[in-house]
Design an enzyme around this catalytic site. Structure first.
Site, PDB file in Angstrom:
ATOM      1  N   TYR A  81     -21.850  51.896  12.318  1.00  0.00           N
ATOM      2  CA  TYR A  81     -22.543  51.488  13.541  1.00  0.00           C
ATOM      3  C   TYR A  81     -21.691  50.516  14.353  1.00  0.00           C
ATOM      4  O   TYR A  81     -20.827  49.809  13.826  1.00  0.00           O
ATOM      5  CB  TYR A  81     -23.881  50.817  13.216  1.00  0.00           C
ATOM      6  CG  TYR A  81     -23.742  49.452  12.581  1.00  0.00           C
ATOM      7  CD1 TYR A  81     -23.676  48.298  13.356  1.00  0.00           C
ATOM      8  CD2 TYR A  81     -23.645  49.311  11.198  1.00  0.00           C
ATOM      9  CE1 TYR A  81     -23.530  47.047  12.768  1.00  0.00           C
ATOM     10  CE2 TYR A  81     -23.505  48.081  10.606  1.00  0.00           C
ATOM     11  CZ  TYR A  81     -23.449  46.947  11.394  1.00  0.00           C
ATOM     12  OH  TYR A  81     -23.284  45.719  10.812  1.00  0.00           O
ATOM     13  N   PHE A 106     -21.501  42.555  18.988  1.00  0.00           N
ATOM     14  CA  PHE A 106     -21.737  41.458  18.056  1.00  0.00           C
ATOM     15  C   PHE A 106     -21.378  41.835  16.619  1.00  0.00           C
ATOM     16  O   PHE A 106     -21.181  40.967  15.780  1.00  0.00           O
ATOM     17  CB  PHE A 106     -23.184  40.952  18.131  1.00  0.00           C
ATOM     18  CG  PHE A 106     -24.240  41.947  17.752  1.00  0.00           C
ATOM     19  CD1 PHE A 106     -24.523  42.210  16.428  1.00  0.00           C
ATOM     20  CD2 PHE A 106     -24.957  42.605  18.730  1.00  0.00           C
ATOM     21  CE1 PHE A 106     -25.499  43.127  16.072  1.00  0.00           C
ATOM     22  CE2 PHE A 106     -25.953  43.526  18.384  1.00  0.00           C
ATOM     23  CZ  PHE A 106     -26.210  43.786  17.046  1.00  0.00           C
ATOM     24  N   ASP A 107     -21.272  43.145  16.323  1.00  0.00           N
ATOM     25  CA  ASP A 107     -20.913  43.537  14.961  1.00  0.00           C
ATOM     26  C   ASP A 107     -20.528  45.010  14.956  1.00  0.00           C
ATOM     27  O   ASP A 107     -20.977  45.789  15.803  1.00  0.00           O
ATOM     28  CB  ASP A 107     -22.097  43.300  14.011  1.00  0.00           C
ATOM     29  CG  ASP A 107     -21.692  43.414  12.541  1.00  0.00           C
ATOM     30  OD1 ASP A 107     -20.477  43.333  12.265  1.00  0.00           O
ATOM     31  OD2 ASP A 107     -22.580  43.584  11.686  1.00  0.00           O
ATOM     32  N   ILE A 144     -33.585  44.939   9.244  1.00  0.00           N
ATOM     33  CA  ILE A 144     -34.574  44.466  10.217  1.00  0.00           C
ATOM     34  C   ILE A 144     -35.575  45.590  10.498  1.00  0.00           C
ATOM     35  O   ILE A 144     -35.250  46.772  10.402  1.00  0.00           O
ATOM     36  CB  ILE A 144     -33.906  43.993  11.511  1.00  0.00           C
ATOM     37  CG1 ILE A 144     -33.046  45.096  12.125  1.00  0.00           C
ATOM     38  CG2 ILE A 144     -33.106  42.726  11.273  1.00  0.00           C
ATOM     39  CD1 ILE A 144     -32.452  44.727  13.476  1.00  0.00           C
ATOM     40  N   TYR A 160     -34.048  40.062  15.445  1.00  0.00           N
ATOM     41  CA  TYR A 160     -33.848  38.718  14.893  1.00  0.00           C
ATOM     42  C   TYR A 160     -34.663  37.654  15.622  1.00  0.00           C
ATOM     43  O   TYR A 160     -34.401  36.464  15.483  1.00  0.00           O
ATOM     44  CB  TYR A 160     -32.353  38.372  14.922  1.00  0.00           C
ATOM     45  CG  TYR A 160     -31.562  39.217  13.947  1.00  0.00           C
ATOM     46  CD1 TYR A 160     -31.576  38.942  12.587  1.00  0.00           C
ATOM     47  CD2 TYR A 160     -30.833  40.321  14.380  1.00  0.00           C
ATOM     48  CE1 TYR A 160     -30.875  39.726  11.690  1.00  0.00           C
ATOM     49  CE2 TYR A 160     -30.130  41.111  13.489  1.00  0.00           C
ATOM     50  CZ  TYR A 160     -30.144  40.811  12.148  1.00  0.00           C
ATOM     51  OH  TYR A 160     -29.448  41.593  11.256  1.00  0.00           O
ATOM     52  N   PHE A 165     -27.939  49.616  18.646  1.00  0.00           N
ATOM     53  CA  PHE A 165     -27.127  50.119  17.532  1.00  0.00           C
ATOM     54  C   PHE A 165     -26.752  51.575  17.805  1.00  0.00           C
ATOM     55  O   PHE A 165     -27.629  52.430  17.943  1.00  0.00           O
ATOM     56  CB  PHE A 165     -27.891  50.023  16.212  1.00  0.00           C
ATOM     57  CG  PHE A 165     -28.132  48.618  15.740  1.00  0.00           C
ATOM     58  CD1 PHE A 165     -27.186  47.960  14.973  1.00  0.00           C
ATOM     59  CD2 PHE A 165     -29.303  47.953  16.078  1.00  0.00           C
ATOM     60  CE1 PHE A 165     -27.405  46.656  14.549  1.00  0.00           C
ATOM     61  CE2 PHE A 165     -29.530  46.656  15.649  1.00  0.00           C
ATOM     62  CZ  PHE A 165     -28.579  46.008  14.882  1.00  0.00           C
TER      63      PHE A 165
END
Length: 539
Positions: free
Chosen positions: A254, A264-265, A284, A310, A326
């Site tokens: 992802y 962010f990731d 999550i 989050y 995502f």
């Protein structure tokens, strides 16, 4: 002659009172030029603009005319004759009769009671699937200035977005209205008259009364507390035999971004899939839901609102109240209750002899992951893979997948990780928790021995077996004598060793089993202790 400076101190705005005409605060001798200059400085030091409506009789006639047509930041030097000023009477103690007045005017703000919020969009993204509606929660950056360009506030300077609900009174009315209809990524300038901002009083700190406000806004994020996740299927494989369900274990890649595209990731940056159970709270809530119903190989975009991500606090480099995007590529999935899957693609007409435990097999294979990534191939090595079935020489799933197969058959065996290489995988070769796909062709099958036997006789056992082995007749059989005899029986077809094993090791183990006392030789008494079978005896 009096000079009046009508401008605001640009260093720092302050609240001030309602607009008013000159009063008895101006009590200096107008005949003194120095006094007039001091008067200017004194008025400047009051840190206040002169606020007034134009054309409504709140100013002397000359000023009412002179201000018409001015632009913000325009500076005019205005000379007003007595008849358009204070005439033959003047202002007692301040302005002599028949005085010509000179004004140095800088216009810092202008508005009309009929004004509304002005919106100028100077950038709009090509794609705008959703715009701000009443009760949405937004995150945006802004620069706040007055009409003259003086900065009074900036979220950029604080390096933190402004986060708020829209349309329910959390903002000044003009901002509530000015943000409606914006897209994520849009940039607009919102100009707000004071009666839709902080009005006559200002904010008591940095914004003076009756100030028009200009906000240069870029929208980074929006959602509604009632939102659920949204899913966009980008690539769905034509063949999808099974879709993921709650309790499955997924491996996927992802990229995680915010709505404005900020990364962010990424699992790709770690060169490793993200592996997890779904539907059981390991991820999550939005991802737990968004990963249900996927196919192996599918690519989908999952948009997760913050209450399913989050939350208000955020995490790490994820801001609070952030919508998450995502972009997911599903590599494989399985369920811990899965067994192997076997699909036979070809079976020869004569397929009566089927593989079983103990058989020696020679076969070719291609090994790959579910996404088609090739792991290994005997065809590339130019030699077959050889095993004894049922003796742990391959992973359990492969052992199961090779059962009941005939020579010449071609089949595909899919092996879940708990029957393959497990969570650990094989370093540098097989990823952890990977589902494996083996395309197999069985080339040769040598029938094994009955379970528990490593050597059997193909005929009747000699009644003088001990004497035949003990060629020197000394009453003791040594390993060399034993080995020579067994190999002779195999060579002549009278006996058979278990196929696929080291013959010397089998013979040695057989000898050790007969050597009861471990003295390196077998006596007739020891030899006779071995149970005899009517057929297929093992020594």
């Amino acid at each position: 002659m009096v000079w009046v400076l009508l401008e605001r101190d640009a260093r720092r705005p302050r609240p001030h009172s309602r607009p008013r005409a000159p009063t008895n605060e101006w009590r200096l001798d107008p005949a003194l030029s120095e006094a007039a200059l001091v008067l200017l400085q004194l008025y400047y030091d009051r840190d206040s603009t002169f606020n007034v409506f134009v054309g409504k009789g709140q100013l002397i006639a000359g000023m009412d005319q002179a201000l018409v047509g001015m632009c913000v930041n325009e500076r005019r030097f205005v000379t007003i004759p007595p008849k358009l000023a204070y005439g033959s009477e003047g202002v007692a103690g301040v302005i002599p009769p028949n005085s010509v007045l000179h004004f140095d005017v800088l216009l810092v703000d202008i508005w009309n009671p009929e004004d509304q919020v002005q919106i100028h969009t100077y950038f709009k993204p090509p794609s705008c699937p959703r715009t701000i509606q009443v009760s949405d929660f937004v995150r945006y950056h802004y620069n706040g200035t007055f009409l003259d360009g003086t900065l009074f506030d900036s979220s950029h300077n604080r390096m933190k977005t402004y986060d708020t609900y829209v349309g329910i009174g959390w903002l000044i009315p003009g901002m509530d209205n000015g943000l409606l209809g914006m897209c994520v990524g849009e940039k607009r300038i919102i100009t707000i008259p004071p009666f839709l901002a902080y009005g006559e009083a200002g904010d008591g700190k940095d914004i003076p009364g009756q100030a028009s406000l200009v906000f240069d806004v870029v929208l980074l994020d929006l959602h509604n507390p009632k939102d659920s996740i949204s899913i966009e299927n980008q690539v769905v494989p034509e063949s999808c035999e099974r879709r993921s369900q709650s309790g499955d274990f997924l491996r996927y890649h992802y990229n995680g971004t915010l709505l404005d595209g900020s990364l962010f990731d990424s699992s790709y940056s770690r060169n490793r899939t993200f592996d997890t159970y779904i539907g059981q709270g390991y991820v999550i809530p939005g991802m737990d839901e968004g990963l249900l119903g996927v196919c192996v190989g599918e690519r989908r975009r999952i948009v997760v609102p913050p209450h399913l991500g989050y939350g208000e606090e955020g995490r790490g480099n994820i801001p609070g109240s952030a919508v998450l995007v995502f972009d997911v590529h599903v590599i494989d999935f399985h369920n811990p209750s899965d067994s192997i899957s076997v699909t036979s693609h070809y079976r020869p007409p004569d397929c009566s002899v089927l593989s079983k435990k103990g058989d020696f097999l020679k076969y070719h294979y291609n090994a790959s992951l579910l996404d088609g990534t090739l792991l290994d191939s005997t065809l590339n090595l130019g030699k077959t893979y050889n095993i004894v079935l049922g003796f742990g020489q391959v992973v359990l799933g492969m052992d199961m997948g090779l059962r009941e197969m005939c020579v010449g058959e071609k089949r595909t065996v899919i092996i879940p990780p708990h029957l393959g290489y497990g969570e650990a995988g094989v370093a540098g070769e097989v990823p952890g928790s990977a589902v494996l796909v083996f395309d197999i062709e069985l080339l040769e099958l040598v029938a094994g021995l009955p379970e528990g036997y490593m050597f059997v006789w193909n005929g009747e056992v000699s009644p003088n077996l001990f004497e035949e082995i003990d060629k020197n007749g000394d009453g003791d059989i040594l390993l060399e004598e034993f080995s020579e005899y067994i190999h002779a029986q195999v060579a002549t077809g009278k006996g058979k060793l278990a196929p696929g094993f080291d013959a010397e090791m089998i013979v040695k183990n057989m000898f050790t089993n007969q050597d009861r006392n471990g003295d390196g030789k077998v006596t007739a008494e020891e030899f006779k202790l071995k149970d005899q079978e009517t057929k297929h005896d093992e020594l």
